[in-house]
Motif scaffolding. Structure first.
Motif, PDB file in Angstrom:
ATOM      1  N   ARG A  40       0.949  -1.274   0.093  1.00  0.00           N
ATOM      2  CA  ARG A  40       0.052   0.066  -0.007  1.00  0.00           C
ATOM      3  C   ARG A  40       0.742   1.242   0.125  1.00  0.00           C
ATOM      4  O   ARG A  40       0.466   2.138  -0.543  1.00  0.00           O
ATOM      5  N   MET A  41       1.858   1.350   0.887  1.00  0.00           N
ATOM      6  CA  MET A  41       2.709   2.392   0.793  1.00  0.00           C
ATOM      7  C   MET A  41       3.666   2.661  -0.286  1.00  0.00           C
ATOM      8  O   MET A  41       3.861   3.619  -0.692  1.00  0.00           O
ATOM      9  N   VAL A  44       1.310   4.595  -2.538  1.00  0.00           N
ATOM     10  CA  VAL A  44       1.298   5.898  -1.910  1.00  0.00           C
ATOM     11  C   VAL A  44       2.425   6.534  -2.666  1.00  0.00           C
ATOM     12  O   VAL A  44       2.472   7.818  -3.101  1.00  0.00           O
ATOM     13  N   ALA A  49       4.014  10.575  -2.830  1.00  0.00           N
ATOM     14  CA  ALA A  49       4.385  10.732  -1.451  1.00  0.00           C
ATOM     15  C   ALA A  49       5.453  10.335  -1.264  1.00  0.00           C
ATOM     16  O   ALA A  49       6.358   9.666  -1.810  1.00  0.00           O
ATOM     17  N   ARG A  67       3.630  14.991   0.735  1.00  0.00           N
ATOM     18  CA  ARG A  67       3.813  15.425  -0.816  1.00  0.00           C
ATOM     19  C   ARG A  67       3.703  16.676  -1.138  1.00  0.00           C
ATOM     20  O   ARG A  67       3.218  17.578  -0.290  1.00  0.00           O
ATOM     21  N   ASP A  81       0.038  14.429   4.624  1.00  0.00           N
ATOM     22  CA  ASP A  81      -0.985  13.445   4.709  1.00  0.00           C
ATOM     23  C   ASP A  81      -1.136  12.870   6.177  1.00  0.00           C
ATOM     24  O   ASP A  81      -2.476  12.798   6.648  1.00  0.00           O
TER      25      ASP A  81
END
Length: 146
Positions: A40-41, A44, A49, A67, A81
């Protein structure tokens, strides 16, 4: 305290070991992140990000995902974020170190503003942001689509 900067470098996450170590602290703010945190990261990060991880030895004290954005009303901004300090280390200077680092990074990158959103229930965090010179300039509206 030290800061590890995690960013997407040609489709590979730099400092993958620190990303994995950051998961438990990041989940203190975002418990609904999927089970496959690293994937997931990486998604991102692929969207632009970056992450700061505050460490002391092998211990993760804080995590920040941020970001760069360009907006019509704020110009170039560094948008945060997520900003979370390990619940066992709050009020120890970790959050201030993160905000100071973000401010310097934003200035270096030619940003006009440092911005973040914070849930209405997080009154202690709001007091911290006010102390650090941040102000409330808008309401953030959301319409769920799923």
């Amino acid at each position: 305290m030290n800061i590890v900067h995690i960013t997407n470098d040609r489709r590979e996450v730099v400092a993958l070991d620190w990303l994995q170590a950051a998961e438990s602290v990041h989940r203190q703010l975002r418990p609904n992140l999927p089970a496959d945190y690293v994937t997931r990261m990486q998604q991102v990060f692929a969207g632009g990000a970056e992450m700061l991880v505050v460490t002391e030895g092998a211990e993760v004290l804080g995590v920040c995902v941020f970001r760069m954005t360009e907006k019509t009303h704020y110009g170039r901004e560094l948008y945060c974020d997520d900003l979370v300090t390990n619940e066992l280390k709050r009020s120890s200077g970790v959050g201030k170190l993160i905000l100071d680092t973000l401010s310097e990074l934003a200035k270096t990158r030619g940003c006009d503003h440092l911005c973040l959103d914070s849930g209405t229930q997080r009154q202690k965090a709001h007091r911290f942001y006010f102390r650090e010179g941040m102000t409330i300039t808008a309401f953030h509206f959301v319409k769920p689509l799923k």
